[in-house]
Design a protein around this motif. Sequence first.
Motif, PDB file in Angstrom:
ATOM      1  N   ARG A  50       0.841  -1.196   0.000  1.00  0.00           N
ATOM      2  CA  ARG A  50       0.000   0.000   0.000  1.00  0.00           C
ATOM      3  C   ARG A  50       0.883   1.256   0.000  1.00  0.00           C
ATOM      4  NH1 ARG A  50      -2.836  -1.102   4.099  1.00  0.00           N
ATOM      5  NH2 ARG A  50      -4.543  -2.095   2.997  1.00  0.00           N
ATOM      6  N   ASP A  51       1.927   1.257   0.832  1.00  0.00           N
ATOM      7  CA  ASP A  51       2.836   2.403   0.895  1.00  0.00           C
ATOM      8  C   ASP A  51       3.564   2.615  -0.422  1.00  0.00           C
ATOM      9  OD1 ASP A  51       2.061   2.764   3.536  1.00  0.00           O
ATOM     10  OD2 ASP A  51       3.913   1.909   4.382  1.00  0.00           O
ATOM     11  N   SER A  52       3.992   1.524  -1.063  1.00  0.00           N
ATOM     12  CA  SER A  52       4.708   1.671  -2.341  1.00  0.00           C
ATOM     13  C   SER A  52       3.772   2.172  -3.436  1.00  0.00           C
ATOM     14  CB  SER A  52       5.403   0.371  -2.748  1.00  0.00           C
ATOM     15  OG  SER A  52       4.477  -0.607  -3.140  1.00  0.00           O
ATOM     16  N   LEU A  53       2.517   1.747  -3.397  1.00  0.00           N
ATOM     17  CA  LEU A  53       1.539   2.225  -4.380  1.00  0.00           C
ATOM     18  C   LEU A  53       1.192   3.694  -4.133  1.00  0.00           C
ATOM     19  CD1 LEU A  53      -0.733  -0.926  -4.548  1.00  0.00           C
ATOM     20  CD2 LEU A  53       0.620  -0.003  -6.440  1.00  0.00           C
ATOM     21  N   ALA A  54       1.095   4.087  -2.871  1.00  0.00           N
ATOM     22  CA  ALA A  54       0.840   5.496  -2.545  1.00  0.00           C
ATOM     23  C   ALA A  54       2.008   6.355  -3.019  1.00  0.00           C
ATOM     24  CB  ALA A  54       0.619   5.668  -1.044  1.00  0.00           C
ATOM     25  N   ASP A  55       3.229   5.867  -2.813  1.00  0.00           N
ATOM     26  CA  ASP A  55       4.414   6.594  -3.288  1.00  0.00           C
ATOM     27  C   ASP A  55       4.415   6.679  -4.806  1.00  0.00           C
ATOM     28  OD1 ASP A  55       7.104   7.812  -2.979  1.00  0.00           O
ATOM     29  OD2 ASP A  55       7.783   5.946  -3.922  1.00  0.00           O
ATOM     30  N   LEU A  56       4.040   5.597  -5.476  1.00  0.00           N
ATOM     31  CA  LEU A  56       3.965   5.599  -6.931  1.00  0.00           C
ATOM     32  C   LEU A  56       2.946   6.643  -7.402  1.00  0.00           C
ATOM     33  CD1 LEU A  56       5.143   4.065  -9.404  1.00  0.00           C
ATOM     34  CD2 LEU A  56       3.182   2.538  -9.254  1.00  0.00           C
ATOM     35  N   TRP A  57       1.811   6.738  -6.723  1.00  0.00           N
ATOM     36  CA  TRP A  57       0.824   7.754  -7.076  1.00  0.00           C
ATOM     37  C   TRP A  57       1.396   9.156  -6.864  1.00  0.00           C
ATOM     38  CZ3 TRP A  57      -3.540   8.515  -9.655  1.00  0.00           C
ATOM     39  CH2 TRP A  57      -4.142   9.768  -9.532  1.00  0.00           C
ATOM     40  N   ILE A  85       9.486   7.544 -18.902  1.00  0.00           N
ATOM     41  CA  ILE A  85      10.392   6.436 -19.224  1.00  0.00           C
ATOM     42  C   ILE A  85      11.654   6.988 -19.879  1.00  0.00           C
ATOM     43  CG2 ILE A  85      10.690   4.437 -20.754  1.00  0.00           C
ATOM     44  CD1 ILE A  85       8.975   3.705 -18.410  1.00  0.00           C
ATOM     45  N   VAL A  86      11.480   7.943 -20.772  1.00  0.00           N
ATOM     46  CA  VAL A  86      12.618   8.509 -21.496  1.00  0.00           C
ATOM     47  C   VAL A  86      13.458   9.419 -20.608  1.00  0.00           C
ATOM     48  CG1 VAL A  86      13.245  10.051 -23.401  1.00  0.00           C
ATOM     49  CG2 VAL A  86      11.495   8.314 -23.739  1.00  0.00           C
ATOM     50  N   THR A  87      12.802  10.278 -19.840  1.00  0.00           N
ATOM     51  CA  THR A  87      13.542  11.310 -19.108  1.00  0.00           C
ATOM     52  C   THR A  87      13.912  10.935 -17.686  1.00  0.00           C
ATOM     53  OG1 THR A  87      11.505  12.357 -18.326  1.00  0.00           O
ATOM     54  CG2 THR A  87      12.433  13.146 -20.415  1.00  0.00           C
ATOM     55  N   ASP A  88      13.213   9.984 -17.086  1.00  0.00           N
ATOM     56  CA  ASP A  88      13.390   9.730 -15.661  1.00  0.00           C
ATOM     57  C   ASP A  88      13.341   8.239 -15.360  1.00  0.00           C
ATOM     58  OD1 ASP A  88      13.701  10.422 -13.010  1.00  0.00           O
ATOM     59  OD2 ASP A  88      11.577  10.879 -12.693  1.00  0.00           O
ATOM     60  N   GLN A  89      13.913   7.437 -16.244  1.00  0.00           N
ATOM     61  CA  GLN A  89      13.754   5.998 -16.143  1.00  0.00           C
ATOM     62  C   GLN A  89      14.225   5.437 -14.809  1.00  0.00           C
ATOM     63  OE1 GLN A  89      15.753   2.582 -18.466  1.00  0.00           O
ATOM     64  NE2 GLN A  89      14.032   3.289 -19.697  1.00  0.00           N
ATOM     65  N   ASN A  90      15.359   5.902 -14.275  1.00  0.00           N
ATOM     66  CA  ASN A  90      15.871   5.331 -13.036  1.00  0.00           C
ATOM     67  C   ASN A  90      14.935   5.573 -11.857  1.00  0.00           C
ATOM     68  OD1 ASN A  90      18.123   4.237 -14.244  1.00  0.00           O
ATOM     69  ND2 ASN A  90      19.361   6.059 -13.889  1.00  0.00           N
ATOM     70  N   ARG A  91      14.410   6.769 -11.724  1.00  0.00           N
ATOM     71  CA  ARG A  91      13.531   7.065 -10.584  1.00  0.00           C
ATOM     72  C   ARG A  91      12.197   6.346 -10.700  1.00  0.00           C
ATOM     73  NH1 ARG A  91      13.694  13.311  -9.843  1.00  0.00           N
ATOM     74  NH2 ARG A  91      11.699  12.810  -8.909  1.00  0.00           N
ATOM     75  N   ILE A  92      11.620   6.334 -11.882  1.00  0.00           N
ATOM     76  CA  ILE A  92      10.342   5.640 -12.037  1.00  0.00           C
ATOM     77  C   ILE A  92      10.545   4.137 -11.868  1.00  0.00           C
ATOM     78  CG2 ILE A  92      10.336   5.341 -14.554  1.00  0.00           C
ATOM     79  CD1 ILE A  92       7.363   6.015 -14.507  1.00  0.00           C
ATOM     80  N   TRP A  93      11.645   3.632 -12.387  1.00  0.00           N
ATOM     81  CA  TRP A  93      11.895   2.205 -12.265  1.00  0.00           C
ATOM     82  C   TRP A  93      12.119   1.813 -10.817  1.00  0.00           C
ATOM     83  CZ3 TRP A  93      10.291  -1.887 -13.768  1.00  0.00           C
ATOM     84  CH2 TRP A  93      10.889  -3.094 -13.443  1.00  0.00           C
ATOM     85  N   GLU A  94      12.771   2.637 -10.031  1.00  0.00           N
ATOM     86  CA  GLU A  94      12.979   2.349  -8.605  1.00  0.00           C
ATOM     87  C   GLU A  94      11.631   2.179  -7.901  1.00  0.00           C
ATOM     88  OE1 GLU A  94      14.446   4.776  -4.680  1.00  0.00           O
ATOM     89  OE2 GLU A  94      15.454   5.190  -6.577  1.00  0.00           O
ATOM     90  N   ARG A  95      10.686   3.026  -8.214  1.00  0.00           N
ATOM     91  CA  ARG A  95       9.368   2.939  -7.585  1.00  0.00           C
ATOM     92  C   ARG A  95       8.593   1.709  -8.060  1.00  0.00           C
ATOM     93  NH1 ARG A  95      10.993   8.045  -7.409  1.00  0.00           N
ATOM     94  NH2 ARG A  95      10.569   9.113  -5.449  1.00  0.00           N
ATOM     95  N   ILE A  96       8.689   1.390  -9.322  1.00  0.00           N
ATOM     96  CA  ILE A  96       8.034   0.189  -9.831  1.00  0.00           C
ATOM     97  C   ILE A  96       8.672  -1.051  -9.211  1.00  0.00           C
ATOM     98  CG2 ILE A  96       7.667  -1.234 -11.898  1.00  0.00           C
ATOM     99  CD1 ILE A  96       7.286   1.416 -13.436  1.00  0.00           C
ATOM    100  N   ARG A  97       9.995  -1.060  -9.066  1.00  0.00           N
ATOM    101  CA  ARG A  97      10.689  -2.190  -8.441  1.00  0.00           C
ATOM    102  C   ARG A  97      10.274  -2.332  -6.976  1.00  0.00           C
ATOM    103  NH1 ARG A  97      15.645  -1.137  -9.901  1.00  0.00           N
ATOM    104  NH2 ARG A  97      16.088   0.068  -8.038  1.00  0.00           N
ATOM    105  N   ASN A  98      10.122  -1.225  -6.260  1.00  0.00           N
ATOM    106  CA  ASN A  98       9.669  -1.288  -4.867  1.00  0.00           C
ATOM    107  C   ASN A  98       8.282  -1.922  -4.776  1.00  0.00           C
ATOM    108  OD1 ASN A  98      12.009  -0.095  -3.944  1.00  0.00           O
ATOM    109  ND2 ASN A  98      11.128   1.949  -3.790  1.00  0.00           N
TER     110      ASN A  98
END
Length: 179
Positions: A50-57, A85-98
Amino acid sequence: MSVLDLKLERAFDVFDSDRDGRLEKSDVIGVSDRLAESLGCAPDAVDRLRDSLADLWDTVFQKMDKNHDGVVDRQEFRAAFRARIVTDQNRIWERIRNMSNAWTELGDRDGDGMLSREEYTSLLHGMFRLPRETFDEAFDRLDVNGDGQLSRDEISSAMKEYYTSENHTARGNQFFGRL
């Protein structure tokens, strides 16, 4: 429509809990509640998810709302996701991985750090309400080393391919079942 656009459409549908064609924070967080219910877990068992999904939002989805109406529609989702995906792949991917790690942990009922076919099927069926049969072929494609288990690395790699690859034959395209 490109293969990535097809996958983003499916991802949107996965998060759109009430199927109204608009994403709100409650839709995204609601995925954790559906999973808890389907796995027979107490609501607090999904706190990490739930926390990771809230952070993703808060850090990704909310910023997709270009017209500032408090919701994200399909067009905003697809356009913004592609741009992120193009400009911020590392940060978005970190959240998806979490998020991925949190729900993998929940699905790993025997605690061996891997997902069996049954664990994977139960997890995705519960989280995304897709038919169980959808995941048999997906499991076989995602099990890169053929050991009958999905490791966190196999899951993480598949999710990354799902959300980033334009390759029609990428294994990760199967993550939510056949396109």
